[in-house]
Design a protein around this motif. Structure first.
Motif, mmCIF file in Angstrom:
data_model
loop_
_atom_site.group_PDB
_atom_site.id
_atom_site.type_symbol
_atom_site.label_atom_id
_atom_site.label_comp_id
_atom_site.label_asym_id
_atom_site.label_seq_id
_atom_site.Cartn_x
_atom_site.Cartn_y
_atom_site.Cartn_z
ATOM 1 N N PHE A 14 -48.833 46.543 36.111
ATOM 2 C CA PHE A 14 -47.777 46.084 37.010
ATOM 3 C C PHE A 14 -46.536 45.670 36.231
ATOM 4 N N ASN A 15 -46.769 44.954 35.135
ATOM 5 C CA ASN A 15 -45.646 44.412 34.372
ATOM 6 C C ASN A 15 -44.823 45.476 33.659
ATOM 7 N N ALA A 33 -45.552 49.881 39.004
ATOM 8 C CA ALA A 33 -45.731 48.652 39.770
ATOM 9 C C ALA A 33 -46.416 48.966 41.102
ATOM 10 N N LEU A 69 -49.654 38.029 44.026
ATOM 11 C CA LEU A 69 -48.614 37.852 42.996
ATOM 12 C C LEU A 69 -47.769 39.113 42.863
ATOM 13 N N HIS A 106 -43.654 39.563 43.791
ATOM 14 C CA HIS A 106 -42.661 40.032 42.815
ATOM 15 C C HIS A 106 -42.054 41.365 43.243
ATOM 16 N N ARG A 128 -39.129 41.341 45.634
ATOM 17 C CA ARG A 128 -37.801 40.973 45.130
ATOM 18 C C ARG A 128 -37.164 42.070 44.290
ATOM 19 N N ARG A 152 -33.488 42.251 41.976
ATOM 20 C CA ARG A 152 -33.618 41.864 40.568
ATOM 21 C C ARG A 152 -32.639 42.555 39.641
ATOM 22 N N LEU A 186 -33.321 34.852 39.040
ATOM 23 C CA LEU A 186 -33.825 34.431 40.350
ATOM 24 C C LEU A 186 -32.785 33.627 41.137
ATOM 25 N N HIS A 228 -40.985 29.969 45.439
ATOM 26 C CA HIS A 228 -39.666 30.589 45.247
ATOM 27 C C HIS A 228 -39.308 31.449 46.450
#
Lengths: 379, 135
Positions: free
Chosen positions: A168-169, A179, A204, A208, A211, A215, A225, A267
Protein backbone atom coordinates in the motif's frame (compact mmCIF):
# COMPACT_ATOMS: atom_id res chain seq x y z
CA UNK A 1 -15.68 -11.00 -11.41
CA UNK A 2 -12.17 -9.83 -12.05
CA UNK A 3 -9.98 -12.51 -13.57
CA UNK A 4 -7.17 -11.92 -11.11
CA UNK A 5 -9.48 -12.43 -8.13
CA UNK A 6 -9.70 -16.10 -9.06
CA UNK A 7 -5.93 -16.62 -8.82
CA UNK A 8 -5.54 -17.76 -5.20
CA UNK A 9 -8.40 -20.25 -5.26
CA UNK A 10 -7.26 -21.76 -8.57
CA UNK A 11 -3.74 -22.20 -7.18
CA UNK A 12 -5.31 -23.75 -4.09
CA UNK A 13 -7.24 -26.28 -6.17
CA UNK A 14 -4.12 -27.30 -8.10
CA UNK A 15 -2.17 -27.72 -4.87
CA UNK A 16 -4.92 -29.89 -3.40
CA UNK A 17 -4.82 -32.01 -6.54
CA UNK A 18 -1.16 -32.67 -5.84
CA UNK A 19 0.80 -29.94 -7.60
CA UNK A 20 3.55 -28.31 -5.59
CA UNK A 21 3.09 -24.61 -4.97
CA UNK A 22 5.81 -23.36 -7.34
CA UNK A 23 4.56 -25.43 -10.28
CA UNK A 24 0.91 -24.63 -9.54
CA UNK A 25 1.70 -20.93 -9.45
CA UNK A 26 3.50 -21.08 -12.79
CA UNK A 27 0.65 -23.04 -14.37
CA UNK A 28 -1.97 -20.57 -13.16
CA UNK A 29 0.07 -17.64 -14.50
CA UNK A 30 0.10 -19.36 -17.89
CA UNK A 31 -3.64 -19.92 -17.70
CA UNK A 32 -4.23 -16.25 -16.85
CA UNK A 33 -2.22 -15.15 -19.87
CA UNK A 34 -4.20 -17.56 -22.01
CA UNK A 35 -7.48 -16.24 -20.58
CA UNK A 36 -6.59 -12.64 -21.42
CA UNK A 37 -6.03 -13.78 -25.00
CA UNK A 38 -9.00 -16.12 -25.43
CA UNK A 39 -11.83 -14.70 -23.33
CA UNK A 40 -12.65 -11.58 -25.31
CA UNK A 41 -13.71 -13.81 -28.27
CA UNK A 42 -15.05 -16.75 -26.32
CA UNK A 43 -16.05 -15.82 -22.77
CA UNK A 44 -16.41 -19.03 -20.73
CA UNK A 45 -19.62 -19.73 -18.82
CA UNK A 46 -17.63 -20.88 -15.80
CA UNK A 47 -14.45 -18.72 -15.67
CA UNK A 48 -13.00 -20.51 -12.68
CA UNK A 49 -13.64 -23.98 -14.09
CA UNK A 50 -11.99 -22.85 -17.31
CA UNK A 51 -8.91 -21.59 -15.42
CA UNK A 52 -8.63 -24.79 -13.39
CA UNK A 53 -8.83 -26.94 -16.54
CA UNK A 54 -6.29 -24.93 -18.49
CA UNK A 55 -3.92 -24.50 -15.53
CA UNK A 56 -4.08 -28.22 -14.72
CA UNK A 57 -3.29 -29.08 -18.33
CA UNK A 58 -0.32 -26.69 -18.22
CA UNK A 59 0.84 -28.23 -15.00
CA UNK A 60 0.69 -31.73 -16.52
CA UNK A 61 2.55 -30.55 -19.61
CA UNK A 62 5.28 -29.04 -17.47
CA UNK A 63 5.78 -32.16 -15.36
CA UNK A 64 5.30 -34.74 -18.05
CA UNK A 65 8.45 -36.75 -17.38
CA UNK A 66 7.91 -40.21 -15.99
CA UNK A 67 9.69 -39.58 -12.71
CA UNK A 68 7.73 -36.45 -12.08
CA UNK A 69 4.50 -38.25 -12.88
CA UNK A 70 5.22 -41.06 -10.46
CA UNK A 71 6.12 -38.62 -7.74
CA UNK A 72 2.94 -36.73 -8.38
CA UNK A 73 0.79 -39.85 -8.20
CA UNK A 74 2.33 -40.80 -4.87
CA UNK A 75 1.63 -37.35 -3.55
CA UNK A 76 -1.93 -37.31 -4.87
CA UNK A 77 -2.67 -40.54 -3.04
CA UNK A 78 -1.62 -38.93 0.24
CA UNK A 79 -3.65 -35.79 -0.30
CA UNK A 80 -7.18 -35.40 1.02
CA UNK A 81 -9.79 -35.62 -1.75
CA UNK A 82 -10.41 -32.40 -3.62
CA UNK A 83 -13.19 -30.25 -2.24
CA UNK A 84 -12.67 -31.18 1.37
CA UNK A 85 -10.89 -28.02 2.47
CA UNK A 86 -13.04 -24.93 1.98
CA UNK A 87 -11.83 -22.44 -0.55
CA UNK A 88 -11.41 -19.66 2.00
CA UNK A 89 -8.75 -21.75 3.72
CA UNK A 90 -6.81 -22.15 0.47
CA UNK A 91 -6.77 -18.42 0.00
CA UNK A 92 -5.69 -17.77 3.57
CA UNK A 93 -2.91 -20.36 3.37
CA UNK A 94 -1.60 -18.68 0.23
CA UNK A 95 -1.40 -15.34 2.03
CA UNK A 96 0.56 -16.99 4.84
CA UNK A 97 2.87 -18.79 2.45
CA UNK A 98 3.67 -15.69 0.39
CA UNK A 99 4.44 -13.67 3.51
CA UNK A 100 6.43 -16.48 5.12
CA UNK A 101 8.97 -15.19 7.67
CA UNK A 102 11.82 -16.91 5.80
CA UNK A 103 11.34 -14.43 2.91
CA UNK A 104 12.83 -10.96 2.76
CA UNK A 105 10.32 -8.11 2.62
CA UNK A 106 10.94 -7.47 -1.09
CA UNK A 107 10.49 -11.17 -1.95
CA UNK A 108 7.32 -11.51 0.12
CA UNK A 109 5.85 -8.46 -1.59
CA UNK A 110 6.68 -9.76 -5.06
CA UNK A 111 5.37 -13.26 -4.38
CA UNK A 112 2.15 -11.96 -2.83
CA UNK A 113 1.45 -9.70 -5.80
CA UNK A 114 1.95 -12.59 -8.20
CA UNK A 115 0.44 -15.62 -6.44
CA UNK A 116 -2.33 -13.88 -4.53
CA UNK A 117 -2.80 -10.78 -6.66
CA UNK A 118 -2.41 -12.52 -10.03
CA UNK A 119 -0.21 -9.74 -11.44
CA UNK A 120 2.33 -10.64 -14.10
CA UNK A 121 6.05 -10.48 -13.43
CA UNK A 122 6.30 -7.59 -15.85
CA UNK A 123 3.64 -5.57 -14.06
CA UNK A 124 5.36 -6.12 -10.72
CA UNK A 125 8.76 -5.23 -12.22
CA UNK A 126 7.36 -2.01 -13.66
CA UNK A 127 5.69 -1.06 -10.40
CA UNK A 128 8.98 -1.47 -8.52
CA UNK A 129 11.16 -0.04 -11.30
CA UNK A 130 13.47 -3.02 -11.70
CA UNK A 131 14.21 -5.07 -14.84
CA UNK A 132 11.77 -7.89 -15.54
CA UNK A 133 14.61 -10.45 -15.43
CA UNK A 134 15.51 -9.33 -11.91
CA UNK A 135 11.91 -9.55 -10.74
CA UNK A 136 11.54 -13.00 -12.34
CA UNK A 137 14.59 -14.21 -10.40
CA UNK A 138 13.33 -12.63 -7.19
CA UNK A 139 10.02 -14.46 -7.53
CA UNK A 140 11.46 -17.86 -8.46
CA UNK A 141 13.95 -17.59 -5.62
CA UNK A 142 11.13 -16.79 -3.21
CA UNK A 143 9.19 -19.80 -4.49
CA UNK A 144 12.22 -22.02 -3.94
CA UNK A 145 12.58 -20.75 -0.38
CA UNK A 146 8.97 -21.55 0.55
CA UNK A 147 8.84 -24.78 -1.46
CA UNK A 148 9.34 -26.90 1.65
CA UNK A 149 6.62 -25.13 3.62
CA UNK A 150 3.44 -27.15 3.98
CA UNK A 151 0.34 -25.29 2.92
CA UNK A 152 -1.78 -26.44 5.83
CA UNK A 153 0.30 -24.75 8.53
CA UNK A 154 -1.37 -21.79 10.18
CA UNK A 155 0.72 -18.64 9.80
CA UNK A 156 1.10 -15.36 11.61
CA UNK A 157 -1.38 -12.84 10.31
CA UNK A 158 0.95 -10.04 11.46
CA UNK A 159 3.54 -10.91 8.78
CA UNK A 160 0.82 -10.86 6.12
CA UNK A 161 -0.38 -7.44 7.29
CA UNK A 162 3.15 -6.04 7.16
CA UNK A 163 3.52 -7.18 3.55
CA UNK A 164 0.17 -5.66 2.52
CA UNK A 165 1.07 -2.43 4.32
CA UNK A 166 4.35 -2.27 2.35
CA UNK A 167 2.47 -2.73 -0.92
CA UNK A 168 0.00 0.00 0.00
CA UNK A 169 2.74 2.42 0.98
CA UNK A 170 4.49 2.04 -2.35
CA UNK A 171 1.70 4.05 -3.97
CA UNK A 172 1.62 3.78 -7.68
CA UNK A 173 4.03 3.82 -10.60
CA UNK A 174 3.72 1.88 -13.82
CA UNK A 175 0.27 0.79 -14.92
CA UNK A 176 -0.66 -0.93 -11.66
CA UNK A 177 -2.17 1.03 -8.81
CA UNK A 178 -0.46 -0.71 -5.90
CA UNK A 179 -2.49 1.17 -3.30
CA UNK A 180 -5.75 -0.02 -4.85
CA UNK A 181 -4.31 -3.53 -5.22
CA UNK A 182 -3.29 -3.57 -1.54
CA UNK A 183 -6.82 -2.55 -0.57
CA UNK A 184 -8.29 -5.30 -2.72
CA UNK A 185 -5.98 -7.95 -1.23
CA UNK A 186 -6.66 -6.77 2.33
CA UNK A 187 -10.40 -6.86 1.64
CA UNK A 188 -10.12 -10.47 0.46
CA UNK A 189 -8.03 -11.33 3.52
CA UNK A 190 -10.61 -9.77 5.82
CA UNK A 191 -13.30 -11.93 4.19
CA UNK A 192 -11.43 -15.16 4.97
CA UNK A 193 -10.17 -14.42 8.49
CA UNK A 194 -11.92 -12.75 11.40
CA UNK A 195 -9.21 -10.60 12.95
CA UNK A 196 -9.52 -7.03 14.28
CA UNK A 197 -6.06 -6.01 13.04
CA UNK A 198 -6.95 -7.08 9.49
CA UNK A 199 -10.00 -4.84 9.71
CA UNK A 200 -7.82 -2.13 11.26
CA UNK A 201 -5.37 -2.23 8.35
CA UNK A 202 -8.17 -2.25 5.77
CA UNK A 203 -9.74 0.79 7.44
CA UNK A 204 -6.34 2.52 7.60
CA UNK A 205 -5.81 2.02 3.88
CA UNK A 206 -9.29 3.28 3.05
CA UNK A 207 -8.90 6.42 5.16
CA UNK A 208 -5.60 7.29 3.48
CA UNK A 209 -6.88 6.34 0.05
CA UNK A 210 -9.85 8.68 0.53
CA UNK A 211 -7.47 11.63 0.74
CA UNK A 212 -5.42 10.71 -2.29
CA UNK A 213 -6.83 13.36 -4.64
CA UNK A 214 -6.08 16.09 -2.09
CA UNK A 215 -2.55 14.93 -1.27
CA UNK A 216 -0.87 16.03 -4.47
CA UNK A 217 -1.16 19.45 -6.11
CA UNK A 218 -1.53 19.92 -9.86
CA UNK A 219 2.24 20.50 -10.18
CA UNK A 220 2.95 17.20 -8.42
CA UNK A 221 4.03 18.75 -5.12
CA UNK A 222 2.92 17.27 -1.79
CA UNK A 223 0.10 18.99 0.09
CA UNK A 224 0.44 18.51 3.87
CA UNK A 225 -2.63 17.36 5.76
CA UNK A 226 -3.35 20.77 7.29
CA UNK A 227 -3.37 22.48 3.88
CA UNK A 228 -5.44 19.88 2.00
CA UNK A 229 -8.75 20.84 0.38
CA UNK A 230 -10.99 18.66 2.53
CA UNK A 231 -13.79 19.02 0.01
CA UNK A 232 -11.76 16.68 -2.20
CA UNK A 233 -11.67 13.90 0.35
CA UNK A 234 -13.83 10.94 -0.66
CA UNK A 235 -16.47 10.90 2.10
CA UNK A 236 -17.96 7.57 0.98
CA UNK A 237 -14.61 5.83 1.37
CA UNK A 238 -14.02 7.59 4.70
CA UNK A 239 -17.43 6.42 5.97
CA UNK A 240 -16.61 2.85 4.97
CA UNK A 241 -13.22 3.06 6.72
CA UNK A 242 -14.75 4.43 9.91
CA UNK A 243 -17.45 1.73 9.96
CA UNK A 244 -14.83 -1.01 9.56
CA UNK A 245 -12.67 0.56 12.28
CA UNK A 246 -15.60 0.68 14.69
CA UNK A 247 -16.34 -2.99 14.06
CA UNK A 248 -12.67 -3.79 14.76
CA UNK A 249 -12.54 -1.72 17.95
CA UNK A 250 -15.78 -3.41 19.05
CA UNK A 251 -13.90 -6.74 19.16
CA UNK A 252 -11.91 -5.30 22.04
CA UNK A 253 -8.50 -6.59 20.92
CA UNK A 254 -6.61 -3.41 20.28
CA UNK A 255 -3.55 -3.55 18.04
CA UNK A 256 -1.12 -1.27 16.28
CA UNK A 257 -3.11 -0.87 13.06
CA UNK A 258 -6.36 -0.12 14.86
CA UNK A 259 -4.68 2.58 16.95
CA UNK A 260 -3.03 4.09 13.88
CA UNK A 261 -6.38 4.02 12.11
CA UNK A 262 -8.12 5.72 15.01
CA UNK A 263 -5.70 8.63 14.51
CA UNK A 264 -6.41 8.73 10.77
CA UNK A 265 -10.15 8.67 11.54
CA UNK A 266 -9.83 11.66 13.89
CA UNK A 267 -8.13 13.59 11.09
CA UNK A 268 -10.83 12.51 8.66
CA UNK A 269 -13.48 13.66 11.10
CA UNK A 270 -12.34 17.31 11.10
CA UNK A 271 -14.01 19.39 8.42
CA UNK A 272 -11.26 21.98 8.83
CA UNK A 273 -7.72 21.45 10.07
CA UNK A 274 -8.46 23.77 13.00
CA UNK A 275 -11.28 21.48 14.18
CA UNK A 276 -8.90 18.51 14.63
CA UNK A 277 -9.24 16.86 18.02
CA UNK A 278 -5.54 16.84 18.87
CA UNK A 279 -6.10 15.95 22.52
CA UNK A 280 -7.68 12.65 21.50
CA UNK A 281 -4.98 12.11 18.91
CA UNK A 282 -2.29 12.44 21.60
CA UNK A 283 -4.19 9.84 23.66
CA UNK A 284 -4.13 7.44 20.74
CA UNK A 285 -0.40 8.03 20.28
CA UNK A 286 0.07 7.15 23.94
CA UNK A 287 -1.90 3.99 23.27
CA UNK A 288 0.27 3.24 20.22
CA UNK A 289 3.42 3.75 22.29
CA UNK A 290 2.17 1.22 24.80
CA UNK A 291 1.68 -1.22 21.92
CA UNK A 292 4.90 -0.62 19.97
CA UNK A 293 7.29 1.82 21.68
CA UNK A 294 8.59 2.84 18.26
CA UNK A 295 10.74 5.98 17.86
CA UNK A 296 8.67 6.95 14.79
CA UNK A 297 5.52 6.96 16.94
CA UNK A 298 7.34 9.09 19.55
CA UNK A 299 8.21 11.58 16.84
CA UNK A 300 4.63 11.77 15.54
CA UNK A 301 3.38 12.10 19.08
CA UNK A 302 5.61 15.18 19.56
CA UNK A 303 3.86 16.81 16.59
CA UNK A 304 0.46 16.02 18.07
CA UNK A 305 1.50 17.32 21.50
CA UNK A 306 2.67 20.52 19.79
CA UNK A 307 -0.82 20.96 18.33
CA UNK A 308 -2.69 19.99 21.49
CA UNK A 309 -0.64 21.85 24.10
CA UNK A 310 1.44 24.36 22.15
CA UNK A 311 4.84 24.37 20.47
CA UNK A 312 6.78 24.46 23.78
CA UNK A 313 5.13 21.26 24.93
CA UNK A 314 5.83 19.73 21.51
CA UNK A 315 9.52 20.65 21.73
CA UNK A 316 9.66 19.16 25.23
CA UNK A 317 8.17 15.92 23.87
CA UNK A 318 10.63 16.02 20.98
CA UNK A 319 13.53 16.19 23.45
CA UNK A 320 12.80 12.57 24.36
CA UNK A 321 13.00 11.34 20.75
CA UNK A 322 16.07 9.75 19.17
CA UNK A 323 17.55 12.33 16.78
CA UNK A 324 18.44 9.71 14.18
CA UNK A 325 14.78 8.93 13.45
CA UNK A 326 13.90 9.88 9.86
CA UNK A 327 12.10 13.27 9.68
CA UNK A 328 13.27 14.29 13.17
CA UNK A 329 14.80 17.47 11.78
CA UNK A 330 11.66 18.30 9.75
CA UNK A 331 9.54 18.02 12.90
CA UNK A 332 12.03 20.12 14.86
CA UNK A 333 11.84 22.80 12.14
CA UNK A 334 8.04 22.82 12.26
CA UNK A 335 7.88 23.12 16.04
CA UNK A 336 10.53 25.88 16.08
CA UNK A 337 8.52 27.84 13.56
CA UNK A 338 5.36 27.43 15.64
CA UNK A 339 7.37 28.63 18.62
CA UNK A 340 8.37 31.79 16.72
CA UNK A 341 12.06 30.96 16.27
CA UNK A 342 12.12 31.59 12.51
CA UNK A 343 15.91 31.68 12.17
CA UNK A 344 16.37 28.24 13.68
CA UNK A 345 13.32 26.94 11.79
CA UNK A 346 14.68 28.07 8.40
CA UNK A 347 18.05 26.47 9.12
CA UNK A 348 16.41 23.21 10.27
CA UNK A 349 14.08 23.07 7.24
CA UNK A 350 17.10 23.39 4.94
CA UNK A 351 18.91 20.69 6.91
CA UNK A 352 15.82 18.44 6.82
CA UNK A 353 15.58 18.88 3.03
CA UNK A 354 19.08 17.43 2.60
CA UNK A 355 18.08 14.37 4.65
CA UNK A 356 14.65 13.88 3.04
CA UNK A 357 14.08 10.31 1.84
CA UNK A 358 12.13 11.32 -1.28
CA UNK A 359 12.01 14.09 -3.81
CA UNK A 360 8.52 15.40 -3.00
CA UNK A 361 9.42 15.85 0.66
CA UNK A 362 12.75 17.44 -0.19
CA UNK A 363 11.04 19.97 -2.44
CA UNK A 364 8.41 20.66 0.21
CA UNK A 365 11.01 21.25 2.93
CA UNK A 366 13.16 23.41 0.65
CA UNK A 367 10.10 25.59 -0.03
CA UNK A 368 9.45 25.90 3.70
CA UNK A 369 13.02 27.10 4.26
CA UNK A 370 12.75 29.50 1.31
CA UNK A 371 9.42 30.86 2.61
CA UNK A 372 10.91 31.69 6.01
CA UNK A 373 14.07 33.18 4.52
CA UNK A 374 12.03 35.34 2.15
CA UNK A 375 9.80 36.53 5.03
CA UNK A 376 12.93 37.67 6.87
CA UNK A 377 14.07 39.49 3.73
CA UNK A 378 17.36 37.62 3.59
CA UNK A 379 18.52 35.57 0.66
CA UNK B 1 13.70 -2.00 0.59
CA UNK B 2 15.32 0.48 -1.72
CA UNK B 3 17.64 1.23 -4.55
CA UNK B 4 21.28 2.21 -4.16
CA UNK B 5 23.90 3.48 -6.55
CA UNK B 6 27.35 1.92 -6.18
CA UNK B 7 29.59 4.54 -7.68
CA UNK B 8 33.07 3.78 -8.90
CA UNK B 9 35.48 6.70 -9.22
CA UNK B 10 38.50 6.96 -11.51
CA UNK B 11 39.65 9.81 -9.31
CA UNK B 12 38.25 11.57 -6.29
CA UNK B 13 37.82 8.60 -3.95
CA UNK B 14 40.42 7.86 -1.28
CA UNK B 15 43.32 5.70 -2.54
CA UNK B 16 42.70 1.95 -2.80
CA UNK B 17 44.83 -0.48 -0.81
CA UNK B 18 46.11 -2.29 -3.92
CA UNK B 19 46.50 0.96 -5.86
CA UNK B 20 48.22 -0.02 -9.13
CA UNK B 21 46.89 1.53 -12.38
CA UNK B 22 45.26 -1.02 -14.63
CA UNK B 23 47.72 -0.56 -17.51
CA UNK B 24 50.42 -1.96 -15.23
CA UNK B 25 48.57 -5.21 -14.51
CA UNK B 26 49.32 -8.46 -16.30
CA UNK B 27 46.85 -9.12 -19.13
CA UNK B 28 45.41 -12.17 -17.37
CA UNK B 29 44.90 -10.05 -14.26
CA UNK B 30 42.79 -7.69 -16.34
CA UNK B 31 40.77 -10.64 -17.66
CA UNK B 32 40.28 -11.96 -14.13
CA UNK B 33 39.07 -8.53 -13.03
CA UNK B 34 36.53 -8.27 -15.85
CA UNK B 35 35.35 -11.82 -15.18
CA UNK B 36 34.81 -10.94 -11.53
CA UNK B 37 32.71 -7.91 -12.43
CA UNK B 38 30.56 -9.92 -14.87
CA UNK B 39 30.10 -12.74 -12.37
CA UNK B 40 29.12 -10.24 -9.71
CA UNK B 41 26.41 -8.71 -11.93
CA UNK B 42 25.15 -12.17 -12.92
CA UNK B 43 24.96 -13.21 -9.29
CA UNK B 44 22.93 -10.10 -8.41
CA UNK B 45 20.55 -10.78 -11.25
CA UNK B 46 20.02 -14.30 -9.89
CA UNK B 47 19.34 -13.00 -6.40
CA UNK B 48 16.81 -10.52 -7.80
CA UNK B 49 18.82 -7.46 -6.75
CA UNK B 50 20.29 -6.20 -10.01
CA UNK B 51 18.88 -3.07 -11.68
CA UNK B 52 21.57 -1.63 -13.91
CA UNK B 53 25.30 -1.41 -14.49
CA UNK B 54 27.10 0.99 -16.81
CA UNK B 55 30.63 2.17 -17.48
CA UNK B 56 31.51 5.67 -18.64
CA UNK B 57 34.23 6.91 -20.95
CA UNK B 58 36.69 8.94 -18.89
CA UNK B 59 36.63 12.00 -21.13
CA UNK B 60 33.64 14.31 -20.86
CA UNK B 61 32.69 17.80 -21.99
CA UNK B 62 31.10 20.57 -19.97
CA UNK B 63 28.11 22.23 -21.66
CA UNK B 64 25.99 25.23 -20.71
CA UNK B 65 23.20 27.41 -22.08
CA UNK B 66 24.53 30.63 -23.65
CA UNK B 67 21.35 32.64 -24.24
CA UNK B 68 18.43 32.69 -26.67
CA UNK B 69 19.29 31.65 -30.24
CA UNK B 70 22.91 30.87 -29.45
CA UNK B 71 24.50 27.44 -29.53
CA UNK B 72 25.47 26.03 -26.15
CA UNK B 73 28.97 26.78 -24.93
CA UNK B 74 31.26 23.82 -24.41
CA UNK B 75 34.40 23.51 -22.39
CA UNK B 76 36.83 20.76 -21.55
CA UNK B 77 37.66 17.97 -21.35
CA UNK B 78 39.64 18.85 -18.25
CA UNK B 79 42.44 16.41 -17.67
CA UNK B 80 42.86 17.64 -14.10
CA UNK B 81 39.21 17.30 -12.93
CA UNK B 82 39.37 16.17 -9.34
CA UNK B 83 36.39 13.84 -9.33
CA UNK B 84 35.89 11.45 -12.20
CA UNK B 85 33.20 8.79 -12.33
CA UNK B 86 34.16 5.50 -13.96
CA UNK B 87 30.79 3.79 -13.80
CA UNK B 88 28.07 2.51 -11.56
CA UNK B 89 25.90 -0.34 -10.56
CA UNK B 90 22.33 0.13 -9.34
CA UNK B 91 21.00 -2.44 -6.90
CA UNK B 92 17.57 -2.96 -5.34
CA UNK B 93 18.05 -4.49 -1.91
CA UNK B 94 16.25 -5.08 1.36
CA UNK B 95 18.41 -2.92 3.58
CA UNK B 96 21.23 -0.41 3.75
CA UNK B 97 23.36 -3.11 5.41
CA UNK B 98 22.86 -5.35 2.37
CA UNK B 99 23.92 -2.49 0.08
CA UNK B 100 27.13 -2.07 2.10
CA UNK B 101 27.77 -5.81 2.02
CA UNK B 102 27.47 -5.92 -1.78
CA UNK B 103 29.64 -2.82 -2.22
CA UNK B 104 32.25 -4.55 -0.06
CA UNK B 105 32.15 -7.59 -2.33
CA UNK B 106 32.45 -5.46 -5.45
CA UNK B 107 35.43 -3.66 -3.95
CA UNK B 108 37.16 -7.03 -3.55
CA UNK B 109 37.50 -7.39 -7.34
CA UNK B 110 41.01 -8.68 -8.10
CA UNK B 111 43.67 -6.27 -9.40
CA UNK B 112 47.45 -6.33 -9.61
CA UNK B 113 48.98 -9.60 -8.45
CA UNK B 114 45.50 -11.15 -8.48
CA UNK B 115 44.89 -9.56 -5.07
CA UNK B 116 41.73 -7.60 -4.16
CA UNK B 117 41.91 -3.92 -5.09
CA UNK B 118 40.10 -2.81 -1.93
CA UNK B 119 38.98 0.27 -3.84
CA UNK B 120 36.60 2.76 -2.25
CA UNK B 121 33.11 2.64 -3.73
CA UNK B 122 30.55 5.30 -2.95
CA UNK B 123 27.10 4.06 -1.87
CA UNK B 124 24.28 6.52 -2.49
CA UNK B 125 20.60 5.82 -1.72
CA UNK B 126 18.01 6.78 -4.33
CA UNK B 127 15.28 9.22 -3.45
CA UNK B 128 11.98 7.46 -4.12
CA UNK B 129 8.25 8.02 -4.24
CA UNK B 130 6.73 9.48 -1.07
CA UNK B 131 4.87 6.86 1.00
CA UNK B 132 1.08 6.77 0.96
CA UNK B 133 0.76 6.82 4.74
CA UNK B 134 2.19 10.05 6.04
CA UNK B 135 1.12 10.55 9.64
Amino acid sequence: MNLRELTPSVIGILVRRGADFAAAEDAVQDALVEAVRAWPDEPPRDPKGWLVTVAWRRFLDATRSEAARRQREERVSEEPPAGRAPEADDTLQLYFLCAHPSLTAASAVALTLRAVGGLTTRQIAEAYLVPEATMAQRISRAKRIVSGVRLDQPGDVGTVLRVLYLVFNEGYSGDVDLAAEAIRLTRVLSSVIDHPEVRGLLALMLLHHARRAARVAADGSLVPLAAQDRGRWDTTVIAEGVTILQAALGQDRLGEFQAQTAIAALHADARQASETDWVQIVEWYDELLRLTDSPVVRLNRAVAVGEADGARAGLAALAGVDESVPRYTAVAAYLRERDGDLVAAARLYAEAAVKAPNLAERDHLTRQAARLNAARGSR
Amino acid sequence: MGKYLLLKHYRGAPAAVNDVPMEKWAPEEISAHIQYMNDFAARLEKSGEFVDGQALAPEGTFVRYDGEGRPPVTDGPFAETKDLIAGWMIIDVDSYERALELAGELSAAPGAGGKPIHEWLEVRPFLHMPPTVTE
